[in-house]
Write a protein that holds these residues in place. Structure first.
Motif, PDB file in Angstrom:
ATOM      1  N   ILE A  33      26.461  62.168  64.036  1.00 52.12           N
ATOM      2  CA  ILE A  33      26.073  63.936  64.478  1.00 52.12           C
ATOM      3  C   ILE A  33      26.942  64.852  63.632  1.00 52.12           C
ATOM      4  CG2 ILE A  33      25.856  65.563  66.495  1.00 52.12           C
ATOM      5  CD1 ILE A  33      24.061  62.977  66.537  1.00 52.12           C
ATOM      6  N   ILE A  34      28.199  64.282  63.090  1.00 49.15           N
ATOM      7  CA  ILE A  34      29.068  64.887  62.063  1.00 49.15           C
ATOM      8  C   ILE A  34      29.850  65.937  62.733  1.00 49.15           C
ATOM      9  CG2 ILE A  34      29.065  65.634  59.785  1.00 49.15           C
ATOM     10  CD1 ILE A  34      26.518  64.979  58.918  1.00 49.15           C
ATOM     11  N   HIS A  35      30.067  65.672  63.889  1.00 45.19           N
ATOM     12  CA  HIS A  35      30.921  66.505  64.827  1.00 45.19           C
ATOM     13  C   HIS A  35      32.164  65.889  65.072  1.00 45.19           C
ATOM     14  CE1 HIS A  35      27.231  69.180  66.682  1.00 45.19           C
ATOM     15  NE2 HIS A  35      27.480  68.934  65.311  1.00 45.19           N
ATOM     16  N   GLU A  36      32.738  65.111  64.173  1.00 48.45           N
ATOM     17  CA  GLU A  36      33.836  64.241  64.623  1.00 48.45           C
ATOM     18  C   GLU A  36      35.083  65.271  64.639  1.00 48.45           C
ATOM     19  OE1 GLU A  36      33.231  64.367  61.545  1.00 48.45           O
ATOM     20  OE2 GLU A  36      34.556  64.653  60.134  1.00 48.45           O
ATOM     21  N   VAL A  37      35.763  65.164  65.741  1.00 46.39           N
ATOM     22  CA  VAL A  37      37.047  66.113  65.924  1.00 46.39           C
ATOM     23  C   VAL A  37      37.916  65.332  66.615  1.00 46.39           C
ATOM     24  CG1 VAL A  37      35.731  68.051  66.377  1.00 46.39           C
ATOM     25  CG2 VAL A  37      36.110  66.950  68.375  1.00 46.39           C
ATOM     26  N   GLY A  38      39.027  65.777  67.079  1.00 43.43           N
ATOM     27  CA  GLY A  38      40.360  64.990  67.603  1.00 43.43           C
ATOM     28  C   GLY A  38      41.309  64.214  66.608  1.00 43.43           C
ATOM     29  N   GLY A  39      41.991  63.490  67.412  1.00 42.85           N
ATOM     30  CA  GLY A  39      43.117  62.752  66.290  1.00 42.85           C
ATOM     31  C   GLY A  39      44.293  63.441  66.140  1.00 42.85           C
ATOM     32  N   ALA A  40      44.389  64.894  66.902  1.00 43.57           N
ATOM     33  CA  ALA A  40      45.916  65.446  66.947  1.00 43.57           C
ATOM     34  C   ALA A  40      45.872  66.017  68.083  1.00 43.57           C
ATOM     35  CB  ALA A  40      45.973  66.200  65.578  1.00 43.57           C
ATOM     36  N   LEU A  41      45.949  65.317  69.315  1.00 48.21           N
ATOM     37  CA  LEU A  41      45.669  65.962  70.732  1.00 48.21           C
ATOM     38  C   LEU A  41      46.666  67.271  70.830  1.00 48.21           C
ATOM     39  CD1 LEU A  41      44.175  65.497  73.358  1.00 48.21           C
ATOM     40  CD2 LEU A  41      46.335  64.268  74.163  1.00 48.21           C
ATOM     41  N   ASP A  73      41.704  72.493  61.762  1.00 45.75           N
ATOM     42  CA  ASP A  73      40.205  72.087  61.509  1.00 45.75           C
ATOM     43  C   ASP A  73      39.688  71.515  63.025  1.00 45.75           C
ATOM     44  OD1 ASP A  73      41.680  69.688  61.639  1.00 45.75           O
ATOM     45  OD2 ASP A  73      41.611  69.504  59.440  1.00 45.75           O
ATOM     46  N   GLY A  74      39.134  70.595  63.058  1.00 47.19           N
ATOM     47  CA  GLY A  74      38.625  69.864  64.589  1.00 47.19           C
ATOM     48  C   GLY A  74      39.793  68.962  64.892  1.00 47.19           C
ATOM     49  N   ALA A  75      40.630  68.530  64.082  1.00 48.95           N
ATOM     50  CA  ALA A  75      41.613  67.728  64.463  1.00 48.95           C
ATOM     51  C   ALA A  75      42.364  68.032  66.004  1.00 48.95           C
ATOM     52  CB  ALA A  75      42.709  67.306  63.441  1.00 48.95           C
ATOM     53  N   PRO A  76      42.741  69.289  66.106  1.00 54.01           N
ATOM     54  CA  PRO A  76      43.284  69.334  67.568  1.00 54.01           C
ATOM     55  C   PRO A  76      42.510  69.945  68.640  1.00 54.01           C
ATOM     56  CG  PRO A  76      43.629  71.430  65.990  1.00 54.01           C
ATOM     57  CD  PRO A  76      42.916  70.349  65.338  1.00 54.01           C
ATOM     58  N   PHE A  77      41.602  69.034  68.774  1.00 55.78           N
ATOM     59  CA  PHE A  77      40.620  69.268  69.870  1.00 55.78           C
ATOM     60  C   PHE A  77      40.951  68.205  71.204  1.00 55.78           C
ATOM     61  CE2 PHE A  77      36.303  71.546  68.660  1.00 55.78           C
ATOM     62  CZ  PHE A  77      37.026  72.586  67.821  1.00 55.78           C
TER      63      PHE A  77
END
Lengths: 596, 257
Positions: free
Chosen positions: A526-534, A560-564
């Motif tokens: 779905i190309i909505h990858e987020v997270g990885g840096a809580l 970017d989407g990392a801090p989701f």
């Protein structure tokens, strides 16, 4: 897009921004309009929207009628350059054990990143979405609330231009009056869906998309965004008045050479460049954040892909906006591979995609509709927001959280792929086939779920111990496991779609074996990858605070989407931009106080 | 003009017109079963799911061309066929043969043209397939280096050979030279993959595959758009939604004012 070569870079900048997409573009816009000197690094090549966008090209003018191939997964005319689930010279690996748990990582290596081709669906997270753990005990709360982010949603919507309506529905926020642009009229299949979905309780309403259904109000918006700042107003006004309104043709995924939809390359970067405060280097593959002895970032080390040489860029602060997982990769590869900003051990953990599930049907009522133009705004006009909050609260569903429904089925431009199903024209050829094609064209509908994924400890990425990319930089290895919440949600979605299709008097098509693994789309698809840096309030249990600032490295921000903390059913791009703007206001404040 | 290639590697096996002719003869004997047909996806939403999902870990290599061939002189002048890559010129108008060489033999091209025109004839809905370049687009499709197209090639090339063999068997002429009712007689035997007799099952798989590729090409053109009832790709001052007669037929009202 004007760029500089690495040797023309200044000795030091206020801020280095890695990435030129939604987060990087918004960061450059906000910071340069506040007078900060910024250097942006883009891993792909520069891109000229005006001269490279195939606006009115017909499919027969593309190889294979424009159908998707491994080189161009969304079709030949899609705006993506050097992008896809596989990118040349940049592999990744997967430790999956089941096919439905094979994470696929989409990247776009081009100026503006994937904002050039995205769906432009721009939904605000609601109040529940920022505090999900408080509501159902699962996942994590964000350190920020809806009220904290709301002013930034409004500012982003005013800047980029979003069409839609205010419907006053639960956890589906309205925008302030006058902010949204007029919603486009419903198409035949959308109106028919809206009418019949009511029978199964599904509310179908206008969607929010970043497309200008009329020119932006460049006379008043700049004053609202930059009160009292004539210089900033002038730059924003100039950029806004350069954008044309939608002329109701050509798919948005090709990009838009009149600037009628949002892409970083037409909306964020031109005004940022016009400030004179932005330099951009293309083909700059960021390897790591460089660190000083004081524990602060000093800049980044990147590989100039045109020469293969490593180059250092210095800045008083660093923003990583390279896309969630690429940002994780840069953090883990920093400090000689020991990683930075990772005292919590959580960098790379809790990555998420959106839950995807789909089902199609054929609707006899839509056969033989008199031909008429349904191109519209180049994407969806309607959708159904999640509607079962009360049932969920009452414990009536076997999963937490929800999904919204996107719909397809208009009389869109055919080409390349056979536009008529073989099972509806079996045995036909000649004029009978052409008549059948005409009869059934536009009678097929499709529904897609886009659902909330709850972060779990089994979904993470780490550095692969063996594999490196072309430039010797270690690559990511992905791990994935869906929980029953996501699998049950996908099944619920497909059963709902079947009910909607039947309510429309239609027939469900394709596989109706509704098991979880069978229903859910592959992670990453779905190309909505987020997270990885809580993000969080406790430095021991999170990577960043509420301003995207890493706890360990005070002048390092992840925009970017990392801090989701969660991945609500709302598409993440608008939230990425709102949080980036908010983080940049914080950076500007720090810079003023001399504490950057 | 691109040089014609006559050999392509498909699924590790080399095929050429002669080989496909042998396959075609085997069809007649019922000794070969063709690959199963992929499912149809018409009417699916604009989902972000790729049409083919290459495995993680690196880009799929383009299939090697002309490996292990006996004709070294031809090999010396052929180049490995790649796709158009990940950064092609998007605004150029591309014609079949511009990027990778076309590979149908003259006889196959003639048969493909004749069959495409039987499937999409000139009639009151629009021109014949051959009038809008469909045969060349089919040639481009079966000559492409990508996995889906190579799988289609393995069905379509032997099928085109078979249809000439079948025409010769029944009427002593290649398919393209048959009278309309003779062409129809053959097509009626192979047009329905379920009703087709056992000896025509493989040919029926070819027919539906060929028909799908031809339809994709035919409806990719503006005359094809007109034939199917697509109206659009023109700039408008406003988008007014479906006309009143459409709303009435569907029993709906416009809900966006």
């Amino acid at each position: 897009m004007p760029t500089i070569s690495p040797d023309k870079a200044k000795p030091e900048y206020d801020v280095i921004i890695v990435g030129s997409g939604a987060g990087g573009g918004q960061s450059a816009f906000t910071l340069t309009l506040a007078g900060l000197k910024c250097l942006m690094l883009e891993a792909g090549r520069s891109y000229d929207v005006v001269n490279e966008t195939p606006m009115f090209h017909a499919p027969h003018q593309a190889p294979l009628g424009g159908v998707g191939t491994p080189d161009k997964p969304f079709g030949f005319h899609d705006a993506t350059i050097d992008g896809g689930w596989q990118v040349p010279n940049e592999p990744y690996t997967s430790a999956h054990k089941q096919p439905h748990e094979e994470f696929q990582w989409w990247r776009a290596r081009m100026m503006g990143g994937r904002t050039n081709h995205w769906g432009r669906i721009s939904l605000r997270n609601g109040p529940y979405d920022f505090k999900p753990h408080s509501r159902d005990g699962l996942g994590f709360d964000w350190p920020v609330s809806y009220e904290d982010v709301e002013p930034y949603y409004t500012k982003v919507e005013m800047l980029i231009g979003v069409y839609g309506t205010n419907e006053g529905l639960e956890n589906t926020p309205d925008s302030p009056p006058g902010v949204l642009l007029p919603a486009p009229k419903g198409r035949a299949a959308e109106l028919l869906t809206q009418k019949h979905a009511k029978k199964v309780g599904v509310p179908v309403i206008p969607i929010h998309r970043a497309v200008l259904t009329r020119p932006l109000d460049w006379k008043t918006i700049p004053q609202k965004l930059y009160p009292g700042n004539k210089w900033a107003q002038g730059i924003v006004k100039e950029a806004m008045s350069d954008r044309g309104a939608c002329f109701w043709a050509t798919p948005c995924g090709r990009g838009c050479n009149v600037g009628a939809n949002y892409q970083s390359t037409t909306v964020h970067l031109p005004p940022a460049l016009a400030t004179g405060n932005l330099d951009i280097i293309a083909n700059a593959h960021c390897r790591e954040v460089t660190m000083g002895k004081d524990g602060k970032a000093t800049g980044v080390l990147f590989i100039d892909k045109t020469t293969g040489k490593e180059v250092e860029a210095k800045g008083k602060a660093v923003i990583l906006a390279a896309s969630a997982c690429e940002t994780v990769r840069i953090l883990l590869n920093s400090a000689g591979g020991k990683g930075i900003a990772n005292s919590s051990g959580l960098v790379g953990k809790y990555i998420m995609d959106t839950v995807g599930a789909r089902l199609g049907g054929q609707i006899p009522a839509l056969e033989n509709i008199p031909p008429h133009n349904e191109d519209g705004a180049g994407g969806s006009h309607f959708y159904a927001p999640w509607w079962l909050y009360k049932e969920q609260l009452a414990g009536k569903l076997d999963f937490a959280r929800g999904y919204h429904i996107e719909m397809g089925g208009s009389r869109h431009m055919p080409g390349g792929a056979n536009p008529v199903s073989d099972d509806y024209t079996r045995g036909l050829y000649g004029t009978k086939l052409k008549e059948a094609a005409r009869r059934y064209y536009g009678s097929f509908v499709g529904f897609s779920a886009r659902g909330d994924m709850i972060p779990n400890a089994d979904c993470y990425c780490e550095l692969d111990p063996q594999v490196k990319d072309k430039w010797g930089v270690p690559v990511l290895r992905f791990h994935w496991k869906w929980s029953s919440h996501e699998l049950n949600q996908a099944v619920h979605a497909r059963k709902t779609f079947a009910a909607m299709i039947e309510a429309m008097g239609g027939t469900v098509r394709g596989d109706t074996n509704f098991t979880g693994p069978n229903s859910i789309e592959k992670p990453g698809s779905i190309i909505h990858e987020v997270g990885g840096a809580l993000p969080g309030a406790d430095p021991k249990k999170s990577v960043v605070n509420g301003f995207n600032q890493t706890w360990d490295v005070k002048n390092l921000f992840l925009n970017d989407g990392a801090p989701f903390a969660t991945n609500a059913d709302k598409n993440p791009t608008l939230t990425i931009m709102a949080l980036a703007w908010r983080a940049c206001d914080y950076i500007i404040e720090q810079a003023k106080q001399g504490t950057l | 003009m691109a040089k014609q290639l006559t050999h392509l590697t498909i699924d590790g096996k080399t095929t050429d017109p002669m080989l496909s002719r042998r396959s075609a003869i085997q069809w007649v004997l019922g000794a070969v079963t063709a690959a199963s047909l992929p499912g149809c996806t018409s009417g699916e939403p604009t989902s972000k799911v790729p049409p083919s999902q290459p495995p993680a870990g690196g880009p799929p290599d383009a299939a090697p061309i002309g490996q292990g061939q006996e004709d070294a002189s031809r090999l010396a002048t052929t180049r490995p066929v790649a796709g158009y890559g990940t950064d092609p010129n998007l605004v150029a108008f591309h014609k079949p043969g511009d990027i990778w060489p076309l590979t149908l033999s003259p006889a196959q091209k003639t048969a493909a043209t004749a069959l495409a025109d039987v499937i999409f004839p000139k009639d009151n809905l629009g021109p014949a397939a051959s009038e809008v370049n469909v045969p060349a687009m089919i040639d481009e499709w079966v000559s492409a280096p990508y996995p889906i197209q190579q799988a289609d090639r393995a069905i379509i090339l032997p099928g085109l050979d078979w249809i000439d063999i079948e025409a010769n068997k029944r009427f002593k002429k290649p398919f393209a030279d048959l009278a309309d009712d003779q062409k129809t007689a053959i097509c009626d035997d192979i047009c329905d993959p379920i009703k087709a007799k056992k000896e025509f099952k493989t040919a029926a798989k070819f027919f539906i595959k060929f028909r799908g590729v031809a339809a994709g090409a035919y409806y990719a053109t503006p005359p094809g758009w007109e034939a199917i009832g697509y109206v659009g790709n023109v700039a408008l001052g406003s988008f007014d939604g479906p006309p009143e007669e459409v709303l009435k037929k569907l029993g709906v009202t416009q809900t966006v004012v």
